[in-house]
Design an enzyme around this catalytic site. Sequence first.
Site, PDB file in Angstrom:
ATOM      1  N   GLY A 105      80.162 -39.938 -17.097  1.00 40.55           N
ATOM      2  CA  GLY A 105      79.692 -38.716 -16.444  1.00 40.55           C
ATOM      3  C   GLY A 105      80.514 -37.519 -16.844  1.00 40.55           C
ATOM      4  N   GLU A 333      73.447  -4.746 -15.363  1.00 41.62           N
ATOM      5  CA  GLU A 333      73.487  -5.835 -14.368  1.00 41.62           C
ATOM      6  C   GLU A 333      72.429  -5.643 -13.281  1.00 41.62           C
ATOM      7  OE1 GLU A 333      75.002  -8.426 -15.093  1.00 41.62           O
ATOM      8  OE2 GLU A 333      76.248  -7.581 -16.676  1.00 41.62           O
TER       9      GLU A 333
END
Length: 491
Positions: A105, A333
């Site tokens: 993992g 942004e």
Amino acid sequence: MIREVAAGSALALLAVLAWQGVNVMPLLFMGGLFLFLYHFAGTRGTSKNFSPVQPGKNSVLICFEQIGGQQTAKKELLEALDFVRFPERVARMGIRPLRGILLAGPPGTGKTLLAKAAAAYTESVFLAASGSEFIEIYAGVGAQRVRQLFDRARSLALREKKQSAVIFIDEIEILGGKRGSHASHHEYDQTLNQLLVEMDGLPSDARVRTLVIGATNRSDLLDAALLRPGRFDRIVQVALPDLADRMEILTLHLSNKPVAEDVTLDSLARETFGFSGAHLESLTNEAAILAMREGSDKVRQHHFTEAIDKVIMGEKLERKPAREDLWRVAVHEVGHALVSEMIRPGSVAAVTITSRGGVLGYVRQTAEKDSYLHTLDYLEAQIAILMGGAVAEELLLGTRSTGAAGDFAQAVETARKIVASGMSSLSVVSLENLPGSILHRVIRQIIADQEKRVRSMLAEREALLREVAACLLEKEKVSGDALRRFESKKQ
Ligand code: ATP
């Protein structure tokens, strides 16, 4: 490096002495003798002194309850560990004893914790080593280290009067990579062969039962011989935590911290989609540090919000762009944020123009739910949000800037995903056999369509874009809620 500098300096010193008429022969003789002994100790002696086990690190065992989430991994692991814990039952049923378990993992998901808990559950001694510790340029050293590790496990268990030992090898892909795939493959192959020999030689009726737990985030690199039944018998997937798991992990790491009443675990867990257990631990720690720095007696919501930004993007930078550049960043942004809100209302957590890591500003989105599959609508929306920054710059400032290069790269990647998943106008195609010019044309079309959509969305809201960007320039950060208040005021 230090060795090279020292050798260079010694040679230079000898040259100077010789030039000044000093007899350097005795020095040369002594130096030669020293080098010989050093090399001898390096090839044989290092392995003698090698100790892949750091007792302090390994003696702290934990139990499964101290690991948040990972229910599937825990269940599979516990089932396998019962084979070690109850050997009589296993022998009665004629079951072959388990020799190895592989935890696979992403980094920071708790593989080391699971191995330690496995050792505690089976009342075994625990020894840990990392794959890279076995690899040396000297032939035979790695193999010797593997042998020593297994010997050490057995003798430690006998000394501590335990009947089993857990050997944990992190980054096992370094030691157990496919044979013949390394440049100095002879040494790598010998080391892996030794591990296979040790695992095959683990007798089921020995006084000390040894279980090897390997951890990797690249199980695809492992040699097939290692994954053969009888060696790493079980492969346990240790995944990134989902929403419920993140809540559990946060609860565990906040249990020793004074958390203010206004902090809701649910929203924290929602805002941390994609975080590993290690990220979550770091988040709780950073939030507590920020609270302490501020002299606050409790860790509050704004400390967590700041800590999330820090964990994702890195430490705030001292560097401040010029006001003109900051205005451009703010417009860019807010462009992303407005498009995001229009397509998925409630999706913006915060917009900031604080420089962190390598970026000048960013929009943090909240993941509504953990999703592992994406529809065409979702992917197109992602492209639209990515294009929002450059389009907003163009609308308010008349030009684009290099700040959008990263957005475009991501947009192209997302468009490629649409083509690869058979969701483009080409229907199902093989990317490998698709001529580059056609792929380019289709990607271009997907992005151009979204750019057009975004331009009309933002053109209608130019005044709002300007207003929020001005507020962002002044305050450096605008929360998702504040952004939504601006929006509702304009309607
Ligand atoms: P790597 O692959 O990088 O070696 P790992 O998967 O072995 O990482 P760990 O070393 O087990 O990860 O975890 C690092 C730290 O992250 C732990 O010490 C712990 O604080 C935190 N952590 C990770 N996963 C969990 C979890 N499931 N529950 C609680 N804490 C966790």
